[in-house]
Enzyme design. Structure first.
Site, PDB file in Angstrom:
ATOM      1  N   LYS A 182       1.406  -0.101   0.544  1.00 23.72           N
ATOM      2  CA  LYS A 182       2.018  -0.793  -0.594  1.00 23.72           C
ATOM      3  C   LYS A 182       2.322   0.139  -1.768  1.00 23.72           C
ATOM      4  CE  LYS A 182       0.801  -5.610   0.077  1.00 23.72           C
ATOM      5  NZ  LYS A 182      -0.048  -5.638   1.303  1.00 23.72           N
ATOM      6  N   GLU A 198       3.546 -10.555  -8.869  1.00 23.66           N
ATOM      7  CA  GLU A 198       2.734 -11.658  -8.358  1.00 23.66           C
ATOM      8  C   GLU A 198       1.917 -11.106  -7.202  1.00 23.66           C
ATOM      9  OE1 GLU A 198       5.721 -11.162  -7.006  1.00 23.66           O
ATOM     10  OE2 GLU A 198       5.020 -11.213  -4.930  1.00 23.66           O
ATOM     11  N   SER A 241      -1.140   0.181   8.938  1.00 25.48           N
ATOM     12  CA  SER A 241      -0.717  -0.108   7.560  1.00 25.48           C
ATOM     13  C   SER A 241      -1.827  -0.051   6.524  1.00 25.48           C
ATOM     14  CB  SER A 241      -0.025  -1.470   7.507  1.00 25.48           C
ATOM     15  OG  SER A 241      -0.890  -2.501   7.933  1.00 25.48           O
TER      16      SER A 241
HETATM   17  C1  LIG Z   1       0.166  -6.433   2.388  1.00 25.47           C
HETATM   18  C2  LIG Z   1      -0.188  -5.847   3.682  1.00 25.47           C
HETATM   19  C3  LIG Z   1       0.560  -6.127   4.855  1.00 25.47           C
HETATM   20  C4  LIG Z   1       1.672  -7.116   4.894  1.00 25.47           C
HETATM   21  O1  LIG Z   1       2.789  -6.815   4.104  1.00 25.47           O
HETATM   22  P1  LIG Z   1       4.144  -6.265   4.720  1.00 25.47           P
HETATM   23  O2  LIG Z   1       5.103  -6.374   3.601  1.00 25.47           O
HETATM   24  O3  LIG Z   1       4.504  -7.152   5.886  1.00 25.47           O
HETATM   25  O4  LIG Z   1       3.907  -4.881   5.159  1.00 25.47           O
HETATM   26  C5  LIG Z   1       0.203  -5.479   6.022  1.00 25.47           C
HETATM   27  N1  LIG Z   1      -0.847  -4.614   6.078  1.00 25.47           N
HETATM   28  C6  LIG Z   1      -1.578  -4.345   4.973  1.00 25.47           C
HETATM   29  C7  LIG Z   1      -2.711  -3.371   5.112  1.00 25.47           C
HETATM   30  C8  LIG Z   1      -1.279  -4.941   3.753  1.00 25.47           C
HETATM   31  O5  LIG Z   1      -2.038  -4.654   2.681  1.00 25.47           O
END
Ligand SMILES: *Cc1c(COP(=O)(O)O)cnc(C)c1O
Length: 392
Positions: A89, A111, A376
């Site tokens: 993010k 938000e 992610s």
């Molecule tokens: C917020 C988040 C997501 C989901 O958001 P996307 O916009 O779909 O990437 C996925 N993995 C993690 C670790 C997150 O913090």
């Protein structure tokens, strides 16, 4: 077939800017300026500087040997979990705050649902010395105490949204209202590839650093710059958009998005938008979203707070609709088991969002292929959920 956004802000049938008249000037200012700003050399240089020195990029491409042996494929992990603040993010919030500064904005709003985007936003506001207000549903504030305190430590004000179901969509409404009333000095940082054009494209461009790095990293280890499969979890779809980005027009690469099925797509506790969603308008863009027969957005559910979203970004709606992308849905228990498996095989406890992407080996035939999974985020924030689930 073209998969990226067109000059009107559409991905096939999806996207656009369906906004109230009162937001027009804010969105129009962004739409007119974002490309010329992000394509400037000085902007790219500064963005890359912070990605490298502050976020810790490039993130490694790690060959997961034991996981590969188990599933009979070559599985690489793109380690976004090693970014500062623990997930992808921050790539987007760094990009947007630099853009806000170029637009002479001095205040930031955002938000947040689970608080992850709120923390990433509060972090870059501290970094740039900008005032920061984060809207969050009152219910979410109760559920996500540690992230609320993180934001406060970072100097942000967390404002509770007290209307409706007091969750993410109410926080979004309050943030929009704030922006309408403060168009001159305030930039609204949206946290995924959602919202009115140009947000989905802008966020995808900032996250595309993931696949840009991947091209070179794969070339070194595989002798070619593309894998057979790219896999990512999809909430709104920003980490997936980032790792798909440079492969959108390469038909040799299969793009796989993994959604949260919650307790199952046949229950009313799910967030599997491509299975359960229909066309409609959500947060200012035409996309697929979960709705009842009257077109009211339904409350989504997933064990992972970051996938608990009733829609997907318009890019993903288009990839799904055109069959360029394959979207798989994974239930809570499957994801949790996959999270434990990754922990035990590779010594990496993933975020529960990410764990969804690791439970598809028996859903898609990928034997003897080169696979990249976008890792992610890290699981530290989810320890309570792992403990409550308890089956390990
Ligand atoms: C917020 C988040 C997501 C989901 O958001 P996307 O916009 O779909 O990437 C996925 N993995 C993690 C670790 C997150 O913090």
């Amino acid at each position: 077939m073209k998969y990226n956004v067109n000059s009107n802000g559409f991905y096939g049938d999806f996207g656009g800017a369906y906004i109230p008249e009162m937001l027009f000037s804010n969105i129009d200012e962004l739409r007119k300026n974002y490309l010329s700003i992000v394509e400037k050399d000085s902007f790219t240089r500064e963005f890359n500087f912070y990605l490298k020195k502050y976020v810790g990029r490039p993130t490694p491409l790690y060959y997961a040997k034991r996981l590969s042996e188990k599933y009979g494929s070559k599985i690489y992990l793109k380690r976004e979990d090693l970014c500062h603040t623990g997930a992808h993010k921050i790539n987007n919030t760094i990009g947007q705050i630099l853009l806000a500064r170029e637009l002479k904005k001095t205040k930031i709003i955002a938000e947040t649902g689970a608080g992850q985007h709120g923390v990433a936003t509060a972090t870059v506001c501290a970094l740039m010395g900008m005032e920061c207000v984060i809207y969050m549903g009152e219910v979410d504030i109760e559920r996500q105490r540690p992230n609320v305190e993180r934001m406060r430590i970072l100097g942000a004000e967390v404002r509770p949204a007290t209307s409706g179901s007091r969750t993410l969509k109410d926080a979004t409404n309050e943030a929009m209202r704030h922006w309408i009333n403060n168009p001159d000095d305030t930039h609204y940082i949206i946290g995924s590839v959602v919202g009115p054009h140009p947000y989905p494209d802008m966020v995808a461009r900032f996250q595309s650093v993931i696949s840009e790095e991947l091209l070179g990293q794969l070339k070194k280890v595989e002798g070619r710059d593309y894998p057979d499969f790219v896999i990512a979890c999809v909430g709104g779809g920003s980490n997936a958009a980032g790792i798909f980005y440079h492969y959108l027009e390469n038909p040799k690469v299969k793009l796989v998005g993994v959604e949260a099925a919650g307790l199952g797509v046949s229950t009313d506790k799910s967030a599997a938008t491509t299975k359960l969603g229909k066309k409609g308008v959500l947060h200012g863009s035409k996309t697929l979203l979960m709705q009842d027969e009257n077109g009211q957005v339904t409350e989504p559910y997933s064990i992972s707070a970051g996938l608990d979203y009733p829609g997907i970004g318009p890019l993903h709606a288009h990839l799904f609709d055109s069959k360029r992308g394959v979207y798989v849905s994974v239930e809570d228990d499957e994801a949790m088991n996959a999270g434990i498996e990754l922990s035990r095989l590779e010594g990496i406890i993933p975020a529960i969002e990410t764990a969804h992407a690791f439970s598809i080996f028996d859903k898609i035939d990928m034997k003897r292929k080169v696979i990249v999974i976008n890792l992610s985020g890290r699981g530290d924030k989810d320890l309570e959920t792992y403990i409550k689930w308890g089956k390990y």
